[in-house]
Design an enzyme around this catalytic site. Structure first.
Site, short mmCIF file in Angstrom:
data_model
loop_
_atom_site.label_atom_id
_atom_site.label_comp_id
_atom_site.label_asym_id
_atom_site.label_seq_id
_atom_site.Cartn_x
_atom_site.Cartn_y
_atom_site.Cartn_z
N GLU A 112 41.43 42.79 36.54
CA GLU A 112 42.36 41.51 35.31
C GLU A 112 41.46 40.96 34.63
O GLU A 112 41.64 40.40 35.84
CB GLU A 112 43.77 42.12 35.41
N ASN A 117 39.95 33.86 28.69
CA ASN A 117 39.18 33.32 29.95
C ASN A 117 37.78 33.81 29.39
O ASN A 117 36.95 34.63 30.08
CB ASN A 117 39.19 33.83 31.14
N TYR A 124 31.31 38.99 33.16
CA TYR A 124 31.81 40.94 33.55
C TYR A 124 31.43 41.58 32.90
O TYR A 124 30.66 42.92 33.19
CB TYR A 124 33.62 40.47 33.89
#
Length: 156
Positions: A112, A117, A124
């Protein structure tokens, strides 16, 4: 991902003697950090809790917590000391975590991340994590709660 060499990182199991430094990193990185109890509980229940060192300097550069669920590894926490951010250490640790996950038979990794962010989301995305869901009101935030984006990727 570019062909730029990643900085070397040595991962070792997190132990009680690491916790003071882990907490300093955690508190400097997050507005709502994990508590000492979160880390001690994770160690006690047998999650794969790791700290990363720079082999060239011996500095602790960050930490991670992985939880295995059948053939999936859930990345519960990945924190890089602010002094080592934006230098490839997060990506380097992540690559080491893939190897850790594969050794325990995992075929995917899930995590998560806060929508706010942006640095983590960029990392990611560049590592082929795909958004597969959203957890409403998952994280504490100023003035209430923040959703979590649920991301996953196939390993390696």
């Amino acid at each position: 991902m570019s062909a730029v060499a990643l900085p070397p990182v040595t991962l070792v199991p997190m132990r009680d003697e690491h916790l003071a430094e882990v907490m300093l990193i955690e508190q400097s990185v997050y507005e709502f950090p994990w508590t000492l109890r979160n880390f001690t509980d994770a160690i006690e229940v047998g999650y794969n809790c790791l700290v990363g060192y720079s082999p060239s300097t011996g500095a602790l550069i960050g930490h991670a917590v992985l939880m295995q669920v059948v053939d999936e590894v859930h990345l519960l926490n990945l924190s890089i000391d602010v002094r080592f951010q934006k230098r490839g250490f997060g990506r380097s640790v992540l690559h080491r975590l893939y190897a850790e996950a594969i050794t325990v038979g995992a075929v995917s990794m899930t995590l998560e991340v806060r929508p706010s962010n942006e640095a983590a989301r960029h990392l990611y995305a560049s590592e082929r994590f795909a958004e597969v869901g959203r957890r409403r009101d998952y994280y504490p935030a100023r003035g209430g709660r923040e959703d979590a984006l649920l991301l996953t990727r196939t390993l390696p």
